[in-house]
Design an enzyme around this catalytic site. Structure first.
Site, PDB file in Angstrom:
ATOM      1  N   ARG A 139       0.873  -0.954  -0.094  1.00 56.69           N
ATOM      2  CA  ARG A 139       0.241  -0.117   0.205  1.00 56.69           C
ATOM      3  C   ARG A 139       0.830   1.255   0.126  1.00 56.69           C
ATOM      4  O   ARG A 139       2.195   1.204   0.599  1.00 56.69           O
ATOM      5  CB  ARG A 139      -0.871  -0.090   1.184  1.00 56.69           C
ATOM      6  CG  ARG A 139      -1.842  -1.185   1.325  1.00 56.69           C
ATOM      7  CD  ARG A 139      -2.411  -0.942   2.697  1.00 56.69           C
ATOM      8  NE  ARG A 139      -3.595  -2.180   3.044  1.00 56.69           N
ATOM      9  CZ  ARG A 139      -3.376  -3.202   3.263  1.00 56.69           C
ATOM     10  NH1 ARG A 139      -2.029  -3.525   4.045  1.00 56.69           N
ATOM     11  NH2 ARG A 139      -4.110  -4.216   3.701  1.00 56.69           N
ATOM     12  N   HIS A 161      -2.132   2.392  -6.005  1.00 58.71           N
ATOM     13  CA  HIS A 161      -3.024   1.154  -5.753  1.00 58.71           C
ATOM     14  C   HIS A 161      -2.843   0.410  -6.887  1.00 58.71           C
ATOM     15  O   HIS A 161      -3.316  -0.984  -6.800  1.00 58.71           O
ATOM     16  CB  HIS A 161      -4.454   1.312  -5.158  1.00 58.71           C
ATOM     17  CG  HIS A 161      -4.703   0.535  -4.214  1.00 58.71           C
ATOM     18  ND1 HIS A 161      -4.150   0.539  -2.788  1.00 58.71           N
ATOM     19  CD2 HIS A 161      -5.535  -0.406  -3.843  1.00 58.71           C
ATOM     20  CE1 HIS A 161      -4.571  -0.544  -2.133  1.00 58.71           C
ATOM     21  NE2 HIS A 161      -5.303  -1.080  -2.598  1.00 58.71           N
ATOM     22  N   ARG A 198      -0.468  -2.304  -6.665  1.00 56.55           N
ATOM     23  CA  ARG A 198      -0.795  -3.424  -5.781  1.00 56.55           C
ATOM     24  C   ARG A 198      -1.626  -4.482  -6.412  1.00 56.55           C
ATOM     25  O   ARG A 198      -1.441  -5.554  -6.371  1.00 56.55           O
ATOM     26  CB  ARG A 198      -1.437  -2.616  -4.542  1.00 56.55           C
ATOM     27  CG  ARG A 198      -1.859  -3.602  -3.395  1.00 56.55           C
ATOM     28  CD  ARG A 198      -2.263  -2.910  -2.232  1.00 56.55           C
ATOM     29  NE  ARG A 198      -3.057  -3.791  -1.304  1.00 56.55           N
ATOM     30  CZ  ARG A 198      -2.427  -4.402  -0.334  1.00 56.55           C
ATOM     31  NH1 ARG A 198      -1.160  -4.574  -0.300  1.00 56.55           N
ATOM     32  NH2 ARG A 198      -3.257  -5.032   0.555  1.00 56.55           N
ATOM     33  N   HIS A 203      -4.285  -8.899   3.577  1.00 50.41           N
ATOM     34  CA  HIS A 203      -5.576  -8.878   3.686  1.00 50.41           C
ATOM     35  C   HIS A 203      -5.999  -9.631   4.953  1.00 50.41           C
ATOM     36  O   HIS A 203      -5.523 -11.043   5.296  1.00 50.41           O
ATOM     37  CB  HIS A 203      -6.259  -9.466   2.592  1.00 50.41           C
ATOM     38  CG  HIS A 203      -6.150  -8.500   1.461  1.00 50.41           C
ATOM     39  ND1 HIS A 203      -6.313  -8.913  -0.051  1.00 50.41           N
ATOM     40  CD2 HIS A 203      -6.144  -7.400   1.235  1.00 50.41           C
ATOM     41  CE1 HIS A 203      -6.283  -7.966  -0.636  1.00 50.41           C
ATOM     42  NE2 HIS A 203      -6.024  -7.016  -0.156  1.00 50.41           N
ATOM     43  N   TYR A 218      -9.287 -10.950  -7.268  1.00 51.02           N
ATOM     44  CA  TYR A 218      -8.075 -10.905  -8.394  1.00 51.02           C
ATOM     45  C   TYR A 218      -8.650 -12.147  -8.986  1.00 51.02           C
ATOM     46  O   TYR A 218      -8.177 -12.317 -10.264  1.00 51.02           O
ATOM     47  CB  TYR A 218      -6.843 -10.990  -7.615  1.00 51.02           C
ATOM     48  CG  TYR A 218      -6.472  -9.531  -6.861  1.00 51.02           C
ATOM     49  CD1 TYR A 218      -6.274  -8.500  -7.493  1.00 51.02           C
ATOM     50  CD2 TYR A 218      -6.515  -9.658  -5.313  1.00 51.02           C
ATOM     51  CE1 TYR A 218      -6.269  -7.176  -6.950  1.00 51.02           C
ATOM     52  CE2 TYR A 218      -6.342  -8.111  -4.844  1.00 51.02           C
ATOM     53  CZ  TYR A 218      -6.119  -7.261  -5.545  1.00 51.02           C
ATOM     54  OH  TYR A 218      -5.868  -6.071  -4.976  1.00 51.02           O
TER      55      TYR A 218
END
Length: 314
Positions: A150, A248, A251, A274, A283
């Site tokens: 992040r 982001h 990421r 996470h 994803y």
């Protein structure tokens, strides 16, 4: 009410270990609610009258914001209200939580933006040395892509957070949770070229230098989140592609490329930090959409089907 909000934010920060950004956002949301009470229901703006606040008042507050905010912002305000009144219930300021009955807005499912492998190859093979800040900019791109950090984690990194011997970086993520992420060889190579440059820069600006910060600005101080976004914009502008992206995006790209390469969701969840696997599972959908897109472009029958559809006016 403001005193109670301050107590809640201290609890959120100290006992719950919430991220600074969460504390700041919840503080703004609750201050906005306090202002609403003061204007519409002044008799209820006193903390001693909290028990008189019911679901209808909360809905009226949210209704005023409905047309001005995205579903994501509304969801955060509802979460802030739920958490605040849960704290008030725990502290025995109220007998029930009026925010429990609030339902979260339905959000349209939006797949994350990401770079293709070809785009990342082009970016990471560009000549960063054309800029006086080139060593810093290259390391920034390499770290974001290699580690899936992040932006807050990147700017919060200290020099001693990276171990070149173990090829890993220690990251403090949301909720002050620590995780260890491997670092790629290209990123370590960029780090080796960057550290002497950083040392010289901080000697030049001793007044501004932050001796701990890994990623620094043009005066040797810790780089900000906004600074990272500006570097990404400047790099993409230099490529002349017209592409826009946020920090982001890298990421998302990190996670999707790992999944395409055969990594399992549990591994990606650990690398991203996470808390829930459901957050990581999006994803898988991105990867599936990518496979379908490649199939439609590459398979002869798929191309034929597309041409026939166009001929039929479909």
């Amino acid at each position: 009410m403001n005193t109670l909000i301050d107590s809640y934010i201290r609890y959120l920060d100290g006992e719950r270990g919430a991220a600074d950004n969460t504390c700041q956002a919840y503080f703004r949301d609750l201050q906005q609610f306090a202002t609403f009470l003061d204007a519409r229901f002044p008799a209820l703006a006193d903390a001693k009258q909290l028990d008189r606040i019911d679901e209808s008042i909360l809905r009226e507050f949210l209704a005023d914001l409905y047309d001005r905010l995205s579903p994501t912002s509304l969801e955060r305000k509802i979460s802030a209200l739920r958490s605040f009144f849960r704290f008030c219930l725990r502290m025995k300021h109220i007998q029930h939580n009026p925010a429990d009955a609030l339902s979260l807005p339905r959000k349209a499912r939006k797949l994350p933006d990401l770079f293709s492998i070809d785009e990342m190859t082009e970016i990471l093979h560009r000549n960063f040395s054309e800029s006086s800040l080139g060593p810093r900019d290259r390391l920034l791109w390499e770290m974001l892509y290699a580690c899936g950090l992040r932006v807050s984690e990147l700017v919060g990194l200290d020099v001693d957070g990276i171990s070149t011997e173990r090829r890993e970086v220690r990251v403090w993520g949301k909720g002050s949770r620590e995780r260890v992420v491997p670092v790629s060889d290209p990123a370590l190579k960029a780090l080796a070229a960057y550290l002497p440059w950083r040392e010289e820069l901080q000697k030049r600006y001793p007044k501004w230098a932050d001796p701990d910060a890994l990623i620094v600005n043009h005066r040797g101080g810790r780089l900000t989140r906004r600074g990272v976004a500006q570097i990404i914009d400047r790099t993409l502008l230099g490529l002349g592609s017209g592409r826009r992206a946020s920090p982001h995006t890298l990421r998302h790209t990190f996670a999707t490329h790992l999944l395409d390469g055969g990594a399992d969701l549990r591994t990606i969840q650990e690398l991203l930090g996470h808390r829930s696997l459901s957050t990581t599972q999006r994803y898988a959908q991105v990867s599936l959409d990518h496979l379908v897109s490649v199939y439609d472009r590459a398979h002869p029958r798929a191309r034929k089907r597309r041409v026939q559809s166009n001929d039929n006016g479909e």
